[in-house]
Design an enzyme around this catalytic site. Structure first.
Site, PDB file in Angstrom:
ATOM      1  N   GLY A  49       0.697  -1.289   0.109  1.00 35.05           N
ATOM      2  CA  GLY A  49       0.003   0.010  -0.062  1.00 35.05           C
ATOM      3  C   GLY A  49       0.789   1.318   0.005  1.00 35.05           C
ATOM      4  O   GLY A  49       0.264   2.359   0.086  1.00 35.05           O
ATOM      5  N   TRP A  51       2.197   2.951  -2.324  1.00 35.79           N
ATOM      6  CA  TRP A  51       1.880   3.922  -3.552  1.00 35.79           C
ATOM      7  C   TRP A  51       0.663   4.586  -3.184  1.00 35.79           C
ATOM      8  O   TRP A  51       0.319   5.765  -3.374  1.00 35.79           O
ATOM      9  CB  TRP A  51       1.860   3.302  -4.961  1.00 35.79           C
ATOM     10  CG  TRP A  51       3.056   2.845  -5.441  1.00 35.79           C
ATOM     11  CD1 TRP A  51       4.407   2.628  -4.761  1.00 35.79           C
ATOM     12  CD2 TRP A  51       3.517   2.936  -7.072  1.00 35.79           C
ATOM     13  NE1 TRP A  51       5.267   2.559  -5.736  1.00 35.79           N
ATOM     14  CE2 TRP A  51       4.952   2.447  -6.886  1.00 35.79           C
ATOM     15  CE3 TRP A  51       2.610   2.887  -8.172  1.00 35.79           C
ATOM     16  CZ2 TRP A  51       5.529   2.261  -8.542  1.00 35.79           C
ATOM     17  CZ3 TRP A  51       3.332   2.688  -9.394  1.00 35.79           C
ATOM     18  CH2 TRP A  51       4.664   2.535  -9.504  1.00 35.79           C
ATOM     19  N   ASP A  69      -5.359  -5.481  -5.561  1.00 34.51           N
ATOM     20  CA  ASP A  69      -4.484  -6.377  -5.572  1.00 34.51           C
ATOM     21  C   ASP A  69      -4.784  -7.763  -5.178  1.00 34.51           C
ATOM     22  O   ASP A  69      -5.932  -7.970  -4.621  1.00 34.51           O
ATOM     23  CB  ASP A  69      -3.432  -5.959  -4.587  1.00 34.51           C
ATOM     24  CG  ASP A  69      -1.886  -6.679  -4.431  1.00 34.51           C
ATOM     25  OD1 ASP A  69      -0.883  -5.829  -4.809  1.00 34.51           O
ATOM     26  OD2 ASP A  69      -1.752  -7.596  -4.459  1.00 34.51           O
ATOM     27  N   ASP A  87      -7.788 -10.172  -8.857  1.00 32.25           N
ATOM     28  CA  ASP A  87      -6.927 -10.254 -10.002  1.00 32.25           C
ATOM     29  C   ASP A  87      -7.325  -9.385 -11.140  1.00 32.25           C
ATOM     30  O   ASP A  87      -8.313  -9.237 -11.582  1.00 32.25           O
ATOM     31  CB  ASP A  87      -6.845 -11.714 -10.611  1.00 32.25           C
ATOM     32  CG  ASP A  87      -5.933 -11.854 -11.472  1.00 32.25           C
ATOM     33  OD1 ASP A  87      -5.582 -11.321 -12.003  1.00 32.25           O
ATOM     34  OD2 ASP A  87      -5.623 -13.160 -11.629  1.00 32.25           O
ATOM     35  N   ASP A 105       2.198  -1.270 -10.405  1.00 30.67           N
ATOM     36  CA  ASP A 105       3.331  -1.726  -9.686  1.00 30.67           C
ATOM     37  C   ASP A 105       3.626  -3.237  -9.865  1.00 30.67           C
ATOM     38  O   ASP A 105       4.207  -3.719  -9.113  1.00 30.67           O
ATOM     39  CB  ASP A 105       3.809  -1.067  -8.392  1.00 30.67           C
ATOM     40  CG  ASP A 105       5.220  -1.252  -8.034  1.00 30.67           C
ATOM     41  OD1 ASP A 105       6.141  -1.505  -8.868  1.00 30.67           O
ATOM     42  OD2 ASP A 105       5.278  -1.298  -6.726  1.00 30.67           O
ATOM     43  N   LYS A 146       5.155  -0.450 -14.094  1.00 26.25           N
ATOM     44  CA  LYS A 146       6.482  -1.307 -14.165  1.00 26.25           C
ATOM     45  C   LYS A 146       6.688  -2.191 -15.390  1.00 26.25           C
ATOM     46  O   LYS A 146       5.575  -3.068 -15.633  1.00 26.25           O
ATOM     47  CB  LYS A 146       6.698  -2.055 -12.865  1.00 26.25           C
ATOM     48  CG  LYS A 146       7.483  -2.708 -12.593  1.00 26.25           C
ATOM     49  CD  LYS A 146       8.068  -2.910 -11.112  1.00 26.25           C
ATOM     50  CE  LYS A 146       7.170  -4.050 -10.403  1.00 26.25           C
ATOM     51  NZ  LYS A 146       7.603  -4.079  -9.195  1.00 26.25           N
TER      52      LYS A 146
HETATM   53  C1  LIG Z   1       5.981  -4.839  -5.709  1.00 23.63           C
HETATM   54  S1  LIG Z   1       4.303  -5.228  -5.199  1.00 23.63           S
HETATM   55  C2  LIG Z   1       3.584  -3.404  -5.192  1.00 23.63           C
HETATM   56  C3  LIG Z   1       4.085  -2.699  -4.105  1.00 23.63           C
HETATM   57  C4  LIG Z   1       3.204  -1.422  -3.995  1.00 23.63           C
HETATM   58  N1  LIG Z   1       3.226  -0.597  -5.075  1.00 23.63           N
HETATM   59  C5  LIG Z   1       3.318  -0.689  -2.797  1.00 23.63           C
HETATM   60  O1  LIG Z   1       3.977   0.287  -2.893  1.00 23.63           O
HETATM   61  O2  LIG Z   1       2.953  -1.033  -1.575  1.00 23.63           O
HETATM   62  C6  LIG Z   1       3.543  -6.007  -6.474  1.00 23.63           C
HETATM   63  C7  LIG Z   1       2.010  -6.477  -6.298  1.00 23.63           C
HETATM   64  O3  LIG Z   1       1.446  -7.012  -7.545  1.00 23.63           O
HETATM   65  C8  LIG Z   1       0.511  -7.622  -7.163  1.00 23.63           C
HETATM   66  N2  LIG Z   1       0.047  -8.191  -8.451  1.00 23.63           N
HETATM   67  C9  LIG Z   1       0.601  -9.304  -9.268  1.00 23.63           C
HETATM   68  N3  LIG Z   1      -0.096  -9.746 -10.180  1.00 23.63           N
HETATM   69  C10 LIG Z   1      -1.332  -9.210  -9.947  1.00 23.63           C
HETATM   70  C11 LIG Z   1      -2.579  -9.527 -10.734  1.00 23.63           C
HETATM   71  N4  LIG Z   1      -2.800 -10.211 -11.498  1.00 23.63           N
HETATM   72  N5  LIG Z   1      -3.662  -8.784  -9.963  1.00 23.63           N
HETATM   73  C12 LIG Z   1      -3.729  -8.136  -8.977  1.00 23.63           C
HETATM   74  N6  LIG Z   1      -2.330  -7.813  -8.380  1.00 23.63           N
HETATM   75  C13 LIG Z   1      -1.185  -8.444  -8.650  1.00 23.63           C
HETATM   76  C14 LIG Z   1       1.150  -8.519  -5.985  1.00 23.63           C
HETATM   77  O4  LIG Z   1       0.179  -9.329  -5.287  1.00 23.63           O
HETATM   78  C15 LIG Z   1       2.048  -7.601  -5.306  1.00 23.63           C
HETATM   79  O5  LIG Z   1       1.507  -7.270  -4.027  1.00 23.63           O
END
Ligand SMILES: C[S@@+](CC[C@H](N)C(=O)[O-])C[C@H]1O[C@@H](n2cnc3c(N)ncnc32)[C@H](O)[C@@H]1O
Length: 205
Positions: A49, A51, A69, A87, A105, A146
């Site tokens: 969280g 961002w 997420d 998702d 991200d 990203k």
């Molecule tokens: C690097 S973390 C994000 C960090 C976030 N920006 C923060 O600042 O706290 C990447 C996130 O992408 C989510 N993610 C990956 N594929 C996803 C999808 N298909 N749908 C939803 N979330 C996804 C993962 O669960 C993970 O929590």
């Protein structure tokens, strides 16, 4: 995901941000000035969280942030952030209103094999572009995503240029130099964008 306990990790702790990733978005915002007070922003891949925390501060009380997420996101105080556990590939985006911008991200499950990881990352970007095409306003909307490099950036640029008039890349200082990640920024959403590139049997957007 492996925790990197560097300068940015401790800075995030001391400033009450949930992840060091905050500083990547902060640097992007400093350079491109994308997010404005009062904006409504859709944040994809938002757990834990940080961002969303930064977006909430930037859009202020008049703004709104919706984070999505796979994992739950602990409530962010202040009232302008709503989070949804879903998702992004299966979520029904027609349930949501329009936004000024999208930040993403989201990281795919990585294998360590560069081409596979990059191709999964590109699938996420394609999905974000399709969401952008229905959830952002033409000419104004932006997306920050990203991307894990592997597949040449020219292909990523070609994809983004189907949807946006302006495309930039940026590697924030807070992104580790050994990481393949880079951020792709699309600005000024095109009116005649590529929704029709979807296979007929895929769910919208
Ligand atoms: C690097 S973390 C994000 C960090 C976030 N920006 C923060 O600042 O706290 C990447 C996130 O992408 C989510 N993610 C990956 N594929 C996803 C999808 N298909 N749908 C939803 N979330 C996804 C993962 O669960 C993970 O929590």
């Amino acid at each position: 995901m492996k925790k990197i306990k560097d300068h940015y990790f401790y800075k995030a702790k001391s400033e009450n941000f949930r992840a060091r990733s905050i500083y990547k978005l902060q640097e992007i915002q400093k350079k491109f000035q994308l997010i404005k007070t009062g904006d409504h922003i859709l944040d994809l891949g938002s757990a834990p969280g940080s961002w969303c925390q930064f977006l909430a501060q930037t859009v202020g009380q008049q703004g709104r942030v919706v984070g999505i997420d796979l994992k739950p996101v602990e409530k962010i105080p202040g009232g302008s952030v709503e989070t949804i556990q879903a998702d992004i590939f299966t979520f029904d985006f027609s349930l949501l209103p329009k936004f000024n911008g999208i930040t993403c991200d989201a990281a795919p499950n990585t294998t360590g094999i560069k081409d596979i990881d990059s191709s999964r990352s590109l699938s996420l970007l394609e999905k974000v572009c399709r969401i952008a095409s229905v959830k952002l306003n033409p000419l104004a909307g932006f997306a920050v995503c990203k991307y894990l490099q592997g597949i040449p950036l020219d292909e990523v640029k070609a994809l983004f240029l189907e949807y946006f008039f302006m495309v930039s890349y940026y590697k924030p200082k807070s992104s580790r130099s050994e990481s393949s990640e880079i951020f792709v920024i699309g600005r000024k959403l095109k009116k005649n964008n590529a929704q029709d590139h979807q296979p007929a049997n895929s769910s919208a957007p």
